[in-house]
Every structure is written in structure tokens, then in C-alpha cells.
Design a protein around this motif. Structure first.
Motif, PDB file in Angstrom:
ATOM      1  N   PRO A  27       0.695  -1.441  -0.402  1.00 36.95           N
ATOM      2  CA  PRO A  27      -0.148  -0.275   0.168  1.00 36.95           C
ATOM      3  C   PRO A  27       0.851   1.606  -0.190  1.00 36.95           C
ATOM      4  O   PRO A  27       0.260   1.987  -0.939  1.00 36.95           O
ATOM      5  CB  PRO A  27      -0.826  -0.055   1.304  1.00 36.95           C
ATOM      6  CG  PRO A  27      -0.902  -1.220   1.607  1.00 36.95           C
ATOM      7  CD  PRO A  27       0.798  -2.890   1.266  1.00 36.95           C
ATOM      8  N   PHE A  28       2.331   1.295   0.697  1.00 37.35           N
ATOM      9  CA  PHE A  28       2.625   2.504   0.496  1.00 37.35           C
ATOM     10  C   PHE A  28       3.444   2.245  -0.788  1.00 37.35           C
ATOM     11  O   PHE A  28       3.748   3.324  -1.123  1.00 37.35           O
ATOM     12  CB  PHE A  28       3.581   2.069   2.133  1.00 37.35           C
ATOM     13  CG  PHE A  28       4.303   3.695   1.968  1.00 37.35           C
ATOM     14  CD1 PHE A  28       4.025   4.373   3.088  1.00 37.35           C
ATOM     15  CD2 PHE A  28       5.907   3.604   1.188  1.00 37.35           C
ATOM     16  CE1 PHE A  28       4.682   5.651   3.243  1.00 37.35           C
ATOM     17  CE2 PHE A  28       6.313   5.249   2.206  1.00 37.35           C
ATOM     18  CZ  PHE A  28       6.208   5.818   2.083  1.00 37.35           C
ATOM     19  N   ARG A  29       4.144   1.218  -1.263  1.00 33.10           N
ATOM     20  CA  ARG A  29       4.872   1.646  -2.371  1.00 33.10           C
ATOM     21  C   ARG A  29       3.448   2.531  -3.674  1.00 33.10           C
ATOM     22  O   ARG A  29       3.770   2.901  -4.500  1.00 33.10           O
ATOM     23  CB  ARG A  29       4.952   0.354  -2.804  1.00 33.10           C
ATOM     24  CG  ARG A  29       6.537   0.250  -2.344  1.00 33.10           C
ATOM     25  CD  ARG A  29       7.014  -0.801  -2.617  1.00 33.10           C
ATOM     26  NE  ARG A  29       7.120  -1.433  -4.348  1.00 33.10           N
ATOM     27  CZ  ARG A  29       7.464  -2.571  -4.735  1.00 33.10           C
ATOM     28  NH1 ARG A  29       7.528  -3.895  -3.964  1.00 33.10           N
ATOM     29  NH2 ARG A  29       7.842  -2.643  -6.121  1.00 33.10           N
ATOM     30  N   ASP A  42       0.648  -0.404 -14.178  1.00 35.78           N
ATOM     31  CA  ASP A  42       1.548   0.223 -14.242  1.00 35.78           C
ATOM     32  C   ASP A  42       1.762  -0.375 -12.785  1.00 35.78           C
ATOM     33  O   ASP A  42       3.305  -0.562 -12.649  1.00 35.78           O
ATOM     34  CB  ASP A  42       1.205   1.514 -13.692  1.00 35.78           C
ATOM     35  CG  ASP A  42       1.456   2.408 -15.210  1.00 35.78           C
ATOM     36  OD1 ASP A  42       1.814   2.116 -16.230  1.00 35.78           O
ATOM     37  OD2 ASP A  42       0.656   3.818 -14.973  1.00 35.78           O
ATOM     38  N   ILE A  43       1.031  -0.002 -11.534  1.00 36.00           N
ATOM     39  CA  ILE A  43       1.014  -0.961 -10.599  1.00 36.00           C
ATOM     40  C   ILE A  43       1.797  -2.356  -9.922  1.00 36.00           C
ATOM     41  O   ILE A  43       2.504  -2.503  -9.875  1.00 36.00           O
ATOM     42  CB  ILE A  43      -0.272  -1.088  -9.724  1.00 36.00           C
ATOM     43  CG1 ILE A  43      -0.778   0.409  -9.592  1.00 36.00           C
ATOM     44  CG2 ILE A  43      -0.154  -1.602  -9.181  1.00 36.00           C
ATOM     45  CD1 ILE A  43      -1.779   0.387  -8.911  1.00 36.00           C
ATOM     46  N   GLY A  89      -4.364  -8.679  -5.254  1.00 43.40           N
ATOM     47  CA  GLY A  89      -3.819  -8.248  -4.558  1.00 43.40           C
ATOM     48  C   GLY A  89      -3.603  -6.291  -4.868  1.00 43.40           C
ATOM     49  O   GLY A  89      -3.294  -6.197  -3.747  1.00 43.40           O
ATOM     50  N   ILE A  90      -4.141  -5.915  -5.943  1.00 38.52           N
ATOM     51  CA  ILE A  90      -3.999  -4.806  -5.686  1.00 38.52           C
ATOM     52  C   ILE A  90      -5.384  -4.204  -4.937  1.00 38.52           C
ATOM     53  O   ILE A  90      -5.028  -3.335  -4.859  1.00 38.52           O
ATOM     54  CB  ILE A  90      -3.869  -4.286  -7.303  1.00 38.52           C
ATOM     55  CG1 ILE A  90      -2.741  -4.876  -8.258  1.00 38.52           C
ATOM     56  CG2 ILE A  90      -4.566  -2.946  -7.642  1.00 38.52           C
ATOM     57  CD1 ILE A  90      -2.973  -4.326  -9.585  1.00 38.52           C
ATOM     58  N   LYS A 101      -7.517  -1.012  -0.447  1.00 39.59           N
ATOM     59  CA  LYS A 101      -8.344  -0.906   0.159  1.00 39.59           C
ATOM     60  C   LYS A 101      -7.252  -0.853   1.718  1.00 39.59           C
ATOM     61  O   LYS A 101      -8.069  -0.057   2.318  1.00 39.59           O
ATOM     62  CB  LYS A 101      -9.169  -2.472   0.233  1.00 39.59           C
ATOM     63  CG  LYS A 101     -10.075  -2.490  -0.241  1.00 39.59           C
ATOM     64  CD  LYS A 101     -11.050  -3.772  -0.696  1.00 39.59           C
ATOM     65  CE  LYS A 101     -11.617  -4.198  -1.425  1.00 39.59           C
ATOM     66  NZ  LYS A 101     -12.207  -5.678  -1.307  1.00 39.59           N
ATOM     67  N   LYS A 102      -6.479  -1.136   1.638  1.00 43.10           N
ATOM     68  CA  LYS A 102      -5.646  -1.283   2.812  1.00 43.10           C
ATOM     69  C   LYS A 102      -5.284   0.486   2.947  1.00 43.10           C
ATOM     70  O   LYS A 102      -5.000   1.019   4.043  1.00 43.10           O
ATOM     71  CB  LYS A 102      -4.206  -1.265   3.073  1.00 43.10           C
ATOM     72  CG  LYS A 102      -4.691  -2.964   3.566  1.00 43.10           C
ATOM     73  CD  LYS A 102      -3.725  -4.075   3.638  1.00 43.10           C
ATOM     74  CE  LYS A 102      -3.638  -5.390   3.618  1.00 43.10           C
ATOM     75  NZ  LYS A 102      -3.490  -6.841   3.569  1.00 43.10           N
TER      76      LYS A 102
END
Length: 715
Positions: free
Chosen positions: A38-40, A57-58, A74-75, A80-81
């Protein structure tokens, strides 16, 4: 333009700060835990604020080639987080906006800001404790006095802010709700500026009469007889006139604006082709309204004098969906802005509230949601906007507010009421009128040989909206909250389909179930017959999934004009266009014939006066010009249409005097005839079982009564 990060960079947005070098997130100087992925994603968004970040891109950044993982899940989990950490919402974003079918965008301002980051632990110097027996030094006492004085000043300033400057909240503890009608048939309402009178339309969705109530005396008188339905009521600022929107006699979707003296007199038509209630300028000399232009995919915001003259376009709302009647604008008390809820159709239906400048027509979006919005009102002083908004969980209209100039949106009510989409307010802001709605329906079954022998499936109160048959013979329904359920035909052993919500328009197809799921974007979802393993077959502005006769594909139509009919393989694949819809509006349902050769759908055309009304078009299953067309009575409304069990007729619902029955139009021509003989209740949805031996219906009533809200005061 992208932002260049260094190890020492720190960034600010809202109340948050990011220490780029140490990968830390802070809120008002306090650390906010956030996992790596989530931070990235947050850093990718901050690197290009305002620009599109695609899901691809993600994926490339977080999972390099050769990584075996469910990227989509995963995305979604990481986002959500991230939103949870930021206190953000996908429906009403402050920071991270979802661009349907494309990706994400960071929408808040981002600035450098190291000043509010905490000092690193190695720089924090903790002094050794002094001897507890030592006296406090004079300098310490002076310092303490300075600190106390500062605290007193801050508390005083905060109190001043609380009393005068902060956004006001509404006090619900003293709210009184009073029911003004008890007929259960109120469709639209308006309250006079002085609070003396209530105007309301009474009837079913198609035919209505207009009434005026003296609220104090609780006496009602009919001012217009039963006829085509009403869609917007607005009192003039002096309360002497009522501005009335009424449908064309042949087409409920085409409307005219009339002026009616409230104390009696002739009704006068002012404007043709109006698609929202009107709202008056503070001086009462002008009103504003909306006109939808379906072929050009925009909505005109128009202003006219109080007598209907000088009717002109103030601005255009691009990508405005012209397929729905608009809740209506509201002119601000200072005359500067007009608040307009509208549906935007650009790869996804999205409701927004726009602020339109009354001076130059410039538009600023202040609120966005995938859920329905109702008519807003400006509270006294013009610092707060009150509006109905469909609750995500319960699917009922609740009341929300937006404060200005902050633009802070928040829910006001969290209760079991359904406040409806029609909201009006007295001049002093002390009383509000709306229609309270409750749905009372049951599943019904009728044999194909005689639909008049219909009977309810269950005896208990379990309100439903739609119904279909699952491949294993169970019933699949959606309830009043648009939650999917499975149950046996006697109503027993109900099982909730927890994977999808809100769910619409269930259908059985082969060994699968189909739903339209309308959340962040509309999706055509396929499930196994027990409700497991949801698979998305198509995205976009989709509606009305219908299974092909061979159970190998699914037909649906899209809202984006010009509207199109599509087919997608049931096992998954690329959707293919079948045909472009006729006319200006294709709505409600499409259906495939039992022999697999044809499709039928309803359509209408705007801009023809008088209107030609709704028609049914029968086309080849692979597309092409219509083979047959049939007019339908105006009482059929938007027309929910099905092929008969034999394929020799087209069936639809006609509602007269509040009672719905199923009618059939022979494919060979001739007059339609009634197949059911109900004397009460309405049919909200109907379809055939998979073997076409029984018809399933959602029948009952929708009770709608006018209510008055008082003492909804600012605190």
C-alpha cells in the motif's frame, strides 16, 4: 508533471505527511502504520498527482515478470488498506479517485512539507530527571506561566472557532417526523415557502392527480385530475403559483412545464421538454432547470424568467447521462451558485453534485458517488447543502450534508427510514417535506397455461425486488437492500449470496447464475449455481443481462449513447456488438426468443411533439433492422418485456389505477390482451422459469407517503 523524490524529501497532503526516505506515513505528526505494498502504491500516486496510474503500472512495479499471483486481488487488497489508512472512500474520494476500467488518480494537492514530521529518535534529547526535592526555578515558573497563557488563548480561540467559524452540524436529537398523508401513493412533494401548504402528486408511477394540503388544518383538495404523471413540483417564492412538470400523454419520459395558480385559475404551459424540477433565484425573477439531450451526450442547464420568457442555456454538463429524469437543481441563497446532482456517463455511471456559477456557467464538482442522489436544498445561510443519498448497505435514501467552503461531505442520518429522492424546504429552513418509502412485496408463481392462477410462494413478509430461477430449480432473488438470496420454491432454507452486493436482475443461464452488480462500476457477473466463484464477464454501463436460448452467451445493453446491444460468451471472452438501439432511449429489459432467432427491446424517441410513445422492436439475434415493431400503451411505463412461453407473443406489465397486470401482444399483430386479472397490487418484476412452464413475479406494493421534518436545526 512528476515529482522528483530524494531520500530527504517529505510531502504533505491534507493532514498527512510522508517521510519518503524512511517510508513512513504520519497523520498530524502521529505515525500511521502502512504495509509495504500500500505504501508503494501511495508513492506511485504521489509521484504523479493528478495523473492516471493504471493497474498495469501498479502490477509492473509490485510484481515483476515471473511472479505468480492474483494481481487483481492483490491490487484491490492493497488499495483497500491504503484507503483505510487515509480514511478515504472509493465512493466519495478525498485522496485516491478510481477511474473506472482505467486506474487511479491522486486528486488532493501535494506539497513539500518537512516541518511537521517528528524528529528522528536519535535527535530526541531526553534530559535526566532533576532532584525531586529541588525547588522549581524562577525561570521554570515563568515558562510555565507563558505556557498556561498560551493554552488559555488557544482554548478561547477554539471556542470562538466552534461558535462562529467551524462547519455547522445538524442536531438530530430534536427532529420531529410527522406523516402528512396515509394513502401510500405519494410520488412527488413540495412545500410552500411559508410552510402552510404541501403539494403532492397521488397515484401510481404512470397516472397521477395533483393535490394541495393545508398542513395545519390537515385538509386536502384536488387541483388537477388524474392523468399523465407528475415529476417535479416547485412553489413560486411568494407561494401564489405552483410550477408543475407533467408527462406527455403517450410518453412518461417526455415532459412539459406548467404554471398553476394555487388559489385557483387556469393552468398554463410554459416550456416544452423539461427534465428536472425548477429552482428560483433569490429574487424570484428567474428559475433554473435541466434539459437532457440524449444523442449529444450532454445536459443543458437552462435559465428562464419566471413567466417562461428569455429561456436560454447557461452551461452544458458534458457526459451528462440524459437517460434518467434529473432530481433537480437548487439556487444558493446568495445567488452565486446552483447545486445540481447529475449522472455522468463516461465508461461508468457516476452520480455527482456540481456547483454551477450563476454568473458565467463554470462548473465545479464537489461530490461523487456511484449511488443515487436526490434533490438538494441549501440550508439557511447557504453554508451547508442537505441532500438525499442512497445508503450503500441498506439501499435506502438517507440525508447527507456538504459544508462550505470546506466541501466536507458526511452522512447525517443512519436510521431505518427511506427519505426518498424528493426533498423540499421552507424559506426559514425549519421544515422539510419529502416522501417516506417502504416496499412490501412477495415472490409469486403462475403456471404458463393460465397466468391468472398465480399464487404467492411464501406467506411471510420478505420484501423482494427481482426474481429468477437458478439452474438447480431454486429461486434466486434480490431483496429490498439489493442483496442476492437463494431459496427453495416454498421459501425455505434461504441462503445469502455474500459475494456480491448490490445485486440486480438475476438470471439463470446454463449451469450458472447471472447478476448485474453495480458498485464502483457496473459489472456483469457469472456465479456457480450455489453462488460461489464470481467471475466478471463485462464492465461498463451495462444493464439487463439476458441468457441466449442455447445458454452459450449473454446479451445486454449499454447506457452510453448511442445505446448498443452486446453479446458476451458465457464462458468468458470479448463482448461483441450486436446492434445499435433505435430511438433515443432503450430501457428496462431485452429478451431472447425461445427459438434463439430474435431479440426484443423497448425504445422511445425524444423531441417529437406530441410524442409517439414507446415501441417494441423485434430484431434478428445477430443484429439488423427491425423485423416488427409494436406500440405499447403509456400505462406500460418504461416497459419490462418478455417473450411468451411459446415465442408467439410479447408480454409486458400495464399498470392502471395502481394495479398491475401482464398483457400480451401477439407477434402476428392485432390488439394486446390481459393475461392476469389482479385487482390490487403491482408487478415490479417478472420472468420465466428456465423451462418456461411457470412465470415468476415480484408482486406487492410500494407505500409512499409525504412526511414533514421539523426542528432540523444547526448546532
Amino acid at each position: 508533471m512528476g515529482t522528483s523524490f530524494t531520500r530527504e524529501t517529505s510531502l504533505r497532503f491534507g493532514v498527512f505527511s510522508v517521510d519518503v526516505g524512511r517510508h513512513l506515513l504520519y497523520r498530524n505528526g502521529r505515525r500511521v502504520p502502512l504495509q509495504e505494498k500500500p505504501f508503494r502504491i501511495l508513492m506511485m500516486l504521489l509521484e504523479r498527482p493528478g495523473d492516471l496510474l493504471t493497474r498495469d503500472d501498479i502490477r509492473k512495479q509490485l510484481w515483476p515478470d515471473g511472479t505468480f499471483v492474483d494481481f487483481n486481488e492483490g491490487i484491490d487488497t492493497a488499495l483497500k488498506k491504503l484507503r483505510l489508512a487515509l480514511g478515504d472512500s472509493a465512493q466519495n474520494p478525498i485522496f485516491v479517485e478510481t477511474i473506472p476500467r482505467r486506474g487511479y488518480r491522486f486528486i488532493a494537492p501535494v506539497t513539500p512539507g518537512a516541518s511537521d514530521l517528528p524528529r528522528t529518535p536519535e535527535l530526541d534529547v531526553v534530559p535526566r530527571p532533576r532532584d525531586t526535592t529541588a525547588s522549581v526555578s524562577r525561570s521554570s515558573r515563568k515558562y510555565l506561566l507563558v505556557v498556561l497563557a498560551a493554552v488559555v488563548v488557544m482554548v478561547g480561540a477554539y471556542g470562538f472557532y466552534r461558535r462562529t467559524l467551524r462547519p455547522h452540524d445538524l442536531d438530530l436529537r430534536r427532529v420531529q417526523m410527522t406523516r402528512l398523508t396515509d394513502n401510500g401513493q405519494v410520488q412527488v412533494v413540495a412545500i410552500s415557502p411559508d410552510g402552510r401548504y404541501l403539494a403532492y402528486a397521488r397515484g401510481d408511477e404512470i397516472r397521477q392527480s395533483l393535490w394541495l394540503q393545508d398542513i395545519a388544518a390537515r385538509t386536502d383538495r384536488q387541483v388537477l385530475s388524474e392523468g399523465p404523471g407528475f415529476h417535479g413540483l416547485t412553489f413560486s417564492p411568494d407561494g401564489d403559483s405552483l410550477y408543475v412538470l407533467r408527462s406527455d400523454t403517450k410518453d412518461p419520459a417526455f415532459k412539459y412545464l406548467y404554471l398553476l395558480p394555487t388559489r385557483g385559475g387556469d393552468i398554463r404551459k410554459l416550456i416544452t421538454d423539461v427534465d428536472s424540477p425548477v429552482s428560483f433565484s433569490p429574487d424570484g425573477k428567474q428559475f433554473v432547470y435541466e434539459r437532457c439531450v440524449p444523442p449529444r451526450k450532454y445536459i443543458e442547464v437552462k435559465v428562464a424568467n419566471a413567466d417562461g420568457t428569455n429561456d436560454h442555456v447557461l452551461t452544458l454538463i458534458q457526459d451528462g447521462s440524459a437517460m434518467l429524469y434529473q432530481p433537480g437543481p437548487n439556487w444558493s441563497p446568495d445567488g452565486q451558485n446552483i447545486a445540481i446532482p447529475v449522472v455522468l456517463a463516461n465508461h461508468q455511471l457516476r452520480w455527482v453534485i456540481d456547483l454551477v456559477s450563476a454568473k458565467d456557467g463554470t462548473i465545479r464538482e464537489i461530490f461523487s458517488t456511484p449511488r443515487f442522489l436526490g434533490r438538494p436544498v441549501w440550508l439557511a445561510g447557504g453554508k451547508t447543502l442537505l441532500f438525499p443519498h442512497v445508503d450503500n448497505a441498506a439501499q435506502r435514501y438517507q440525508l447527507w450534508t456538504i459544508s462550505f467552503p470546506e466541501g466536507r461531505a458526511q452522512p447525517l442520518t443512519h436510521d431505518l427510514a427511506d427519505y426518498g429522492s424528493d426533498l423540499d424546504m421552507t424559506r426559514d429552513g425549519h421544515s422539510f417535506a419529502t416522501a417516506n418509502v417502504s416496499l412490501l412485496t412477495q415472490p409469486w408463481i403462475a403456471p404458463a397455461s393460465d397466468l391468472s392462477q398465480a399464487h404467492p410462494v411464501t406467506s411471510d413478509a420478505f420484501p423482494i425486488r427481482t426474481i429468477a430461477e437458478a439452474p438447480d430449480g431454486k429461486l434466486v432473488i434480490t431483496n429490498a437492500e439489493n442483496v442476492g438470496w437463494l431459496m427453495y420454491t416454498d421459501g425455505s432454507q434461504r441462503t445469502r449470496l455474500a459475494e456480491i452486493q448490490p445485486a440486480y436482475e438475476p438470471a439463470g443461464c446454463g449451469r450458472f447464475l447471472l447478476f448485474r452488480v453495480d458498485n464502483e462500476d457496473a459489472r456483469l457477473v457469472r456465479l456457480d449455481q450455489d453462488g460461489s466463484d464470481p467471475t466478471v464477464l463485462a464492465h461498463g454501463e451495462i444493464d439487463s443481462p439476458a441468457c441466449s436460448a442455447d445458454h452459450k452467451s449473454v446479451f445486454y445493453y449499454t447506457w452510453d449513447p448511442p445505446q448498443k446491444i452486446w453479446r458476451v460468451p458465457l464462458e468468458g471472452g470479448t463482448p461483441q456488438k450486436v446492434a445499435e438501439g433505435l430511438g433515443d432511449l432503450l430501457a428496462q429489459t431485452i429478451d431472447a426468443s425461445p427459438d434463439g432467432q430474435y431479440l426484443v427491446y423497448p425504445y422511445t424517441q425524444f423531441g417529437r411533439v406530441p410524442s409517439e410513445g414507446w415501441k417494441l422492436a423485434v430484431i434478428p439475434v445477430n443484429g439488423g433492422p427491425p423485423l416488427k415493431q409494436f406500440p405499447v400503451p403509456s400505462e406500460a411505463g418504461g416497459v419490462k418485456v418478455r417473450w411468451s412461453s411459446t415465442g408467439k407473443g410479447l408480454q409486458y406489465v400495464v399498470t392502471e389505477n395502481g394495479v398491475s397486470n401482464i398483457w400480451e401482444q401477439p407477434l402476428s399483430g392485432g390488439r394486446p390482451k390481459a393475461l392476469t386479472r389482479f385487482t390490487s397490487g403491482q408487478i415490479f418484476y417478472f420472468t420465466w422459469t428456465l423451462d418456461r412452464t411457470r412465470m415468476l413475479m415480484a408482486r406487492g406494493s410500494e407505500n409512499r407517503d409525504a412526511v414533514l421534518l421539523r426542528d432540523l436545526q444547526l448546532r
